[in-house]
Design an enzyme around this catalytic site. Structure first.
Site, PDB file in Angstrom:
ATOM      1  N   ASP A   1     -28.194  35.137 -45.256  1.00  0.00           N
ATOM      2  CA  ASP A   1     -27.137  34.273 -45.374  1.00  0.00           C
ATOM      3  C   ASP A   1     -26.987  33.362 -46.510  1.00  0.00           C
ATOM      4  O   ASP A   1     -28.055  33.302 -47.101  1.00  0.00           O
ATOM      5  CB  ASP A   1     -27.096  33.325 -44.024  1.00  0.00           C
ATOM      6  CG  ASP A   1     -25.723  33.024 -43.423  1.00  0.00           C
ATOM      7  OD1 ASP A   1     -24.730  33.473 -44.114  1.00  0.00           O
ATOM      8  OD2 ASP A   1     -25.495  32.811 -42.413  1.00  0.00           O
TER       9      ASP A   1
ATOM     10  N   ASP B   1     -17.132  35.700 -40.208  1.00  0.00           N
ATOM     11  CA  ASP B   1     -17.228  34.932 -39.056  1.00  0.00           C
ATOM     12  C   ASP B   1     -16.018  34.924 -38.033  1.00  0.00           C
ATOM     13  O   ASP B   1     -16.415  34.342 -36.805  1.00  0.00           O
ATOM     14  CB  ASP B   1     -17.428  33.500 -39.362  1.00  0.00           C
ATOM     15  CG  ASP B   1     -19.080  33.205 -39.752  1.00  0.00           C
ATOM     16  OD1 ASP B   1     -19.699  34.330 -39.421  1.00  0.00           O
ATOM     17  OD2 ASP B   1     -19.381  32.277 -40.309  1.00  0.00           O
TER      18      ASP B   1
HETATM   19  C1  DGJ Z   1     -23.014  31.632 -41.008  1.00  0.00           C
HETATM   20  C2  DGJ Z   1     -22.843  33.198 -40.425  1.00  0.00           C
HETATM   21  O1  DGJ Z   1     -21.846  33.796 -40.845  1.00  0.00           O
HETATM   22  C3  DGJ Z   1     -22.864  33.271 -38.993  1.00  0.00           C
HETATM   23  O2  DGJ Z   1     -22.624  34.622 -38.491  1.00  0.00           O
HETATM   24  C4  DGJ Z   1     -24.251  32.890 -38.423  1.00  0.00           C
HETATM   25  O3  DGJ Z   1     -25.298  33.493 -38.996  1.00  0.00           O
HETATM   26  C5  DGJ Z   1     -24.418  31.284 -38.966  1.00  0.00           C
HETATM   27  N1  DGJ Z   1     -24.384  31.191 -40.486  1.00  0.00           N
HETATM   28  C6  DGJ Z   1     -25.821  30.925 -38.659  1.00  0.00           C
HETATM   29  O4  DGJ Z   1     -25.771  29.502 -38.904  1.00  0.00           O
END
Ligand code: DGJ
Length: 725
Positions: free
Chosen positions: A476, A546
């Protein structure tokens, strides 16, 4: 195929359906033609000199070329081309002129790698060849090698430039594009993506203006806002027909993609690193390599363009074990439990997921340091023993016994000010001495232009992978830049930090790719904030957004699919009501939409009803059976929720033996029309059976009328799987 006619100094690059032609005149490398395939011959008559000077300077006492009116392959600032330049230099004498003229050329089989950068690659036996044209400024002795690789069977041409300082003093590059294309018309629509977090890659189609239209990122990543590509579509081009030109960048950092309608109704397209914030000091003997641009021309509309990019990305950009093959069905813990878990809970959901046919449990965030929310611990990549007293050992063992893998989340490029790492190395983040450090999501960015930081990141990830307990990493990246600076670089090199950051990141990813070839990497940046061809070279899939709402995903996935193949898009079935929007959506619609990609779940499976559990088991089997087709097939966008009250698409195996089609109804009307969905890409002379209903159709029936569709329920959807009989 590359043909050089040295008598007329013409270079002709041919793919199966396109040609790209250049010539050298008075030392300048001119663009002659890019379009449908030409037989080889003398095409230089296409470069008509109209003598349009307007107020533009003319070289050699008004007898020479008017640079402002010549289509150029790598235009420079300072000698009379007053359009946007590909190259901007500050010479040792302070002047900003560059005057690149032809020196020599070479043609070779295959394709050389780009030092330290991701790129499309050729395999042994591929019909790929490369032309390198050397240009030189005879005053500054700056050399520019322009590379063109022709992927004949893929209808793809890749380009990049290598700048070498052959002078005796350092000069500074203030802009060095990867590619420039001057097209002699500007009556195009520009198709681009715009967006933000949870609303990535929305499609916008606007007429090109006289003036510059730029789609850019200054975010320290390719970003949620504008994806690094630009599409020029003829005004009449649609999904299935019409001329389309497209350029995308194989790069994850700040980009600039622009089209500029000019005074004579021509158009200049530029693609490369964003010149804002970029300054690269090039010492004597040093080389700067630009990222790669990939160029596509087609007469088969936006759909035809997507097919070309999808096949090339699937076959010759993505690497490793998962290239061309379906990914494991996974359960991601984020929307299931967020930070609220311990070993027992993970064992519960992992074991339930495995029993339902899932193949990977991903522990998303919260497993390390003292991380109970997003305020701390990035950088402290050791397992939190109060939550997981046995580390990953027990979970991994239980999962493996059930034939399931274990994945974990990392955010290796970041550092929390509240972390042991920051307390030990406060100078390891990007920062500028004497200025405050702005945080995003309570975190700072590590300075990946530093080799010691890159080594730390590599080791943090590698040490966990070496335990053998981890089969998958979600990587991430959750903020954009401010106060870009490195404690290690001298003042005159601070403008290099962001590009050096990506060279550092790519070196870490390359080491991990080589050392752990069986591990599946997924990239993420608050969803799809770093979704580009650069990152896909190292990690074959990206968490698309997300926003996991099936109805919202229709537009996001449709926009993403312009360039990127389904294999690269992760789609998860999440809970209803959806956590982002509150939409209540039927389970099968959530499944049908998530299946448009590398597929998984993002909910607590222990909370599913028995009926839902049965559905999960059945559908996991569908994905396992047809996953390879979904990964490698041709994707047709059939109906768009941008313009209609529905969305529909289909994926057709390259040999046309199987087709998976989906229709989603986004709006119910009192008197629905007699809706039917025509399917594209099938063999119209064959017969197909819908494996779910048993109904049989001819390929021509499916292409002409298609299948009847139920419009009676909001957010309802249907899926058909047609197999050739
Ligand atoms: C941002 C990501 O896009 C989510 O899917 C998740 O992994 C969160 N971070 C976790 O902090």
């Amino acid at each position: 195929m590359i043909t050089v006619n040295e008598n007329i100094m013409q270079f002709q690059l041919d793919t199966a359906h396109t040609s790209y032609v250049m010539r050298v005149k008075e030392g300048f490398l001119e663009h002659v033609y890019w379009g449908r395939r030409l037989a080889s011959g003398d095409h230089t008559y296409m470069r008509r000199e109209l003598g349009r000077a307007s107020f533009s300077p003319r070289m050699e006492n008004c007898r020479g070329p008017i640079l402002d009116d010549i289509p150029l392959e790598y235009p420079c600032f300072g000698r009379g081309d007053l359009r946007s330049p590909a190259l901007e230099v500050i010479n040792p004498d302070g002047s900003d002129i560059a005057d690149l003229r032809y020196v020599s050329h070479t043609v070779s089989e295959g394709k050389p790698a780009l030092a330290g950068l991701p790129a499309f690659y050729a395999e042994k036996g591929d019909n790929v060849s490369t032309l390198c044209i050397k240009l030189r400024d005879r005053v500054s002795m700056l050399e520019c090698d322009l590379y063109y690789s022709v992927f004949y069977d893929y209808d793809l041409i890749t380009r990049h430039a290598e700048l070498v300082n052959r002078g005796e003093n350092a000069l500074t590059l203030e802009g060095a594009a990867s590619a420039c294309v001057d097209i002699d018309r500007c009556d195009f629509d520009i198709v681009s993506n715009y967006g933000t977090h949870e609303k990535e890659r929305m499609i916008e189609r606007t007429p090109l203006v006289h003036g510059k239209m730029e789609f850019a990122s200054r975010r320290g990543s390719s970003g949620h806002e504008h994806n690094p590509f630009i599409i020029l579509a003829s005004r009449s081009a649609d999904e299935f027909k019409g001329e389309v030109y497209a350029l995308t960048l194989v790069y994850s950092g700040c980009h600039s993609m622009s089209a500029e309608g000019g005074q004579y109704d021509s158009c200049r397209v530029l693609a490369g690193i964003n010149p804002d914030g970029f300054r690269w000091r090039l010492g004597p003997g040093e080389t700067f390599v630009t990222p790669e641009a990939a160029l596509v021309h087609t007469e088969d509309g936006l759909g035809g363009m997507s097919h070309i990019f999808h096949r090339a990305i699937n076959d010759r950009l993505i690497r490793g074990k998962y290239r061309n093959s379906r990914r494991p069905v996974l359960l991601n813990s984020w929307e299931a439990v967020y930070f609220r878990f311990d070993e027992e809970k993970l064992m519960d959901i992992g074991s339930c997921a495995a029993d339902l046919g899932m193949e990977m449990l991903v522990i998303d965030d919260g497993w390390f340091g003292r991380r109970d929310d997003d305020h701390s611990s990035l950088g402290d990549w050791y397992i939190n023993r109060s939550k997981l007293p046995n580390g990953f050992d027990n979970i991994h063992k239980m999962l493996h016994e059930k034939g399931c893998g274990l994945g974990i989340w990392f955010e290796p490029e970041m550092i929390s000010p509240d972390s042991d790492l920051y307390r030990a190395h406060p100078d390891w983040c990007l920062h500028v001495a004497g200025r405050p450090r702005s945080e995003g999501r309570h975190q700072l960015m590590l300075d990946l232009s530093r080799p010691d930081v890159c080594d730390y990141i590599y080791e943090s990830v590698a040490s966990l992978l070496r335990t053998g307990n981890v089969d998958y990493i979600k990587w991430d990246f959750n903020r954009n830049v401010a106060e870009v600076g490195s404690a290690l670089l001298p003042p005159e090199k601070q403008g290099e930090v962001l590009h050096r950051y990506y060279l550092g990141l790519y070196s870490v990813l390359e080491r991990l790719h080589n050392d752990f070839p069986d591990v599946l990497f997924e990239s993420c940046s608050g969803g799809g904030g770093r979704y580009d061809c650069g990152i896909l070279y190292y990690m074959p899939q990206t968490w698309t957004s997300d926003n996991s709402d099936a109805i919202e995903r229709l537009k996001i996935q449709y926009g993403t699919s312009l360039i990127y193949p389904l294999s690269s898009m992760t789609g998860h079935v999440s809970a209803s009501p959806n956590h982002q929007t509150g939409h209540v959506t039927p389970f099968d619609t959530r499944f049908n939409v998530a299946l448009t990609g590398s597929f998984g779940y993002e909910l607590d499976p222990t909370k599913l009803t028995d009926e839902e559990k049965r559905f999960v088991t059945e559908t996991a089997a569908i994905y396992k059976k047809y996953g390879d087709t979904l990964v490698n097939g041709d994707y047709y966008r059939l109906r768009s929720s941008y313009t209609e009250d529905c969305a529909a698409w289909c994926v057709v195996a390259r040999d046309k033996s199987v087709c998976i089609a989906v229709y989603v109804n986004t709006h119910v009307r009192v008197y629905p029309r007699n809706e039917h969905l025509a399917i594209r890409g099938l063999d119209e002379n064959a017969r197909y059976r819908d494996t779910r209903s048993g109904a049989e159709y001819s390929g021509s029936q499916l292409a002409g009328y298609g299948v009847p569709v139920d419009k009676n329920h909001e957010y309802s959807s249907e899926m058909w799987i047609f197999e050739k009989i």
